[in-house]
Design an enzyme around this catalytic site. Structure first.
Site, mmCIF file in Angstrom:
data_model
loop_
_atom_site.group_PDB
_atom_site.id
_atom_site.type_symbol
_atom_site.label_atom_id
_atom_site.label_comp_id
_atom_site.label_asym_id
_atom_site.label_seq_id
_atom_site.Cartn_x
_atom_site.Cartn_y
_atom_site.Cartn_z
ATOM 1 N N SER A 136 3.847 -1.197 -0.610
ATOM 2 C CA SER A 136 4.693 -1.590 0.531
ATOM 3 C C SER A 136 4.236 -2.045 1.593
ATOM 4 C CB SER A 136 5.927 -0.857 0.274
ATOM 5 O OG SER A 136 6.959 -1.079 1.457
ATOM 6 N N TYR A 160 6.952 -7.605 2.995
ATOM 7 C CA TYR A 160 8.450 -8.013 3.742
ATOM 8 C C TYR A 160 8.102 -8.983 4.704
ATOM 9 C CZ TYR A 160 11.274 -4.624 1.541
ATOM 10 O OH TYR A 160 11.987 -3.851 0.348
ATOM 11 N N THR A 186 9.025 -9.855 -1.564
ATOM 12 C CA THR A 186 10.345 -9.449 -1.843
ATOM 13 C C THR A 186 11.521 -10.101 -1.231
ATOM 14 O OG1 THR A 186 9.404 -7.342 -2.164
ATOM 15 C CG2 THR A 186 11.873 -7.489 -1.861
ATOM 16 N N LYS A 268 9.613 -11.279 -5.788
ATOM 17 C CA LYS A 268 10.274 -10.163 -6.399
ATOM 18 C C LYS A 268 11.822 -10.061 -5.904
ATOM 19 C CE LYS A 268 10.118 -5.000 -6.346
ATOM 20 N NZ LYS A 268 11.083 -4.380 -5.324
ATOM 21 N N HIS A 292 16.264 -4.528 -7.222
ATOM 22 C CA HIS A 292 15.748 -3.279 -5.953
ATOM 23 C C HIS A 292 16.489 -2.112 -6.561
ATOM 24 C CE1 HIS A 292 13.890 -3.806 -2.098
ATOM 25 N NE2 HIS A 292 14.498 -2.576 -2.016
#
Ligand SMILES: Cc1cc2nc3c(=O)[nH]c(=O)nc-3n(C[C@H](O)[C@H](O)[C@H](O)COP(=O)(O)O)c2cc1C
Ligand SMILES: CC(C)CC(=O)C(=O)O
Length: 394
Positions: A136, A160, A186, A268, A292
């Site tokens: 992440s 992100y 994402t 995603k 998610h």
């Protein structure tokens, strides 16, 4: 046919000694990690501070999270008998590369709230079982440090996508330089959902500066600060909250990201078949069908119910991965039968990490692999590649 998951890596649990599993009792191997998913979660709840437990366990409301599980029950495997299953192959090809199994570690932010080892322990566990890891952006250790722990095991970097293009480019290029093999963008988290569990406890770890290691180690991010990050954490958090959300982003912006890296890009959080087609048209290499883990749109479709539609729309032309609700071997077989190329494991590894650090994550992955292998054999199949919708009851 070669067996690509080498059971010799877990001989004491598994392999040709399946009766030994029962004789020995897997519990004895790692007493702090109960066998059933629900028991493992209950144990994690005992060891974690309540706010951290709920951050992981909670969703945006409860119904989509529950639907992610109950929807799996509507798909039933249809076993075949008297086929030769003495040699089995759990391998899958993802983005053109053969993996030893269909499993990947899902990107989970702020793992320091779960265990001190956080992403470093998870990376070591992933490397021990050769399960690729998706890191992440909001991780507790810098992406370069995590990549080192993976050794020869594949790593992908989850972005992100900040509202600052220079920061996005910097993060992506750092990931490329560090040896990550793909970028996962994402899409479903343009902002954080209404999550009552966290609102209730006024708990957002990022606001305490947790999970920001990739930002504080980034030259572009730090150029937006007046002082070095360690000297003014409040300013770091303020700057992070200014750049994190990018609600104005549209499909047109993907072209700039595409130009920023040579790595394959996987989107995603795709649930609608038309979004999957748009991803393909934008030059993307894959999509991850995911809601998610029910953490973003309360009331959304269960992720497994969205899978076949996306596979039918783009599965022949790009990779389709899946997450949200995978808990055991049968779930993995069902997702693959519906057309997924690979599946991401989320909360199960988080509970393993909470209960027993790196060893817990490793054990969760090994148990899942053993369950996948047994279920494959008992449904009369010798390879995951051989599964298709005829493997499911009509
Ligand atoms: C605590 C937690 C943190 C997460 N952080 C991220 C993240 O940083 N980036 C991301 O793309 N998805 C994140 N996710 C979503 C997971 O990647 C995955 O989609 C989800 O966990 C799948 O649901 P499941 O764990 O119930 O199977 C997070 C999920 C959890 C539970
Ligand atoms: C920074 C976040 C939005 C982390 C996340 O994806 C999550 O908590 O679900």
């Amino acid at each position: 046919m070669t067996r690509s998951f080498d059971v010799a890596t877990a001989p004491e649990h598994y392999g040709n000694h399946q009766l030994g599993i029962y004789a020995q009792g897997l519990k004895g191997q790692l007493p702090e990690l109960p066998l059933r998913y629900e028991d493992m979660e209950a144990r994690a709840r005992e060891v974690l501070p309540p706010a951290a437990y709920w951050y992981v366990a909670g969703g945006a409301g409860e119904t989509s999270m529950a639907a992610n599980r109950s929807a799996f029950d509507r798909y039933r495997l249809l076993p075949r008998m008297l086929t030769d299953v003495s040699q089995r192959d759990l391998g899958r090809t993802v983005l053109g590369k053969r993996q030893v199994s269909p499993l990947m570690i899902a990107p989970l932010g702020v793992q320091e709230i779960i265990h001190d080892q956080a992403e470093l322990g998870v990376a070591r566990a992933a490397a021990a079982v050769d399960v690729p890891m998706i890191l992440s952006t909001v991780s507790s250790f810098a992406l370069e440090d995590v990549r080192k722990e993976l050794g020869t095991t594949s790593g992908w970097y989850q972005l992100y996508w900040p509202n600052d293009d220079a920061l996005a480019t910097s993060l992506v290029q750092r990931a490329e330089k560090a040896g990550y093999e793909a970028i996962v963008v994402t899409l479903d988290t343009k902002m954080l959902a209404w999550r009552e569990r966290d609102l209730d406890g006024a708990y957002l770890p990022f606001l305490k500066g947790q999970g920001l290691a990739n930002y504080t180690s980034d030259p572009v991010f730090c150029a937006g600060l007046e002082k070095p990050p360690q000297d003014d954490m409040r300013a770091v958090v303020k700057h992070w909250s200014d750049v994190f959300a990018a609600p104005a982003r549209t499909w047109d912006d993907l072209a700039r990201l595409r130009d920023a890296t040579k790595l394959p890009i996987v989107l995603k959080g795709v649930l609608h078949p038309e979004d999957a087609i748009k991803a393909r048209e934008a030059g993307m290499d894959g999509v991850i069908v995911s809601n998610h883990g029910g953490r973003q749109v309360e009331g959304s479709i269960a992720a497994i119910d969205a899978l076949a539609g996306v596979v039918d729309a783009v599965g022949a032309r790009m990779d389709v991965l899946f997450d949200s609700g995978i808990r055991r071997g049968a779930d993995v077989l069902k997702a693959i039968a519906l057309g997924a190329d690979a599946v991401l494991i989320g909360r199960p590894f988080a509970w393993g990490l909470a209960c027993a650090g790196q060893a817990g994550v490793e054990e969760v992955l090994r148990r899942l692999l053993a369950d996948i292998d047994l279920t494959l054999a008992l449904t009369g199949n010798d390879s995951l590649d051989g599964l298709s919708r005829v493997s499911l009851a009509p």
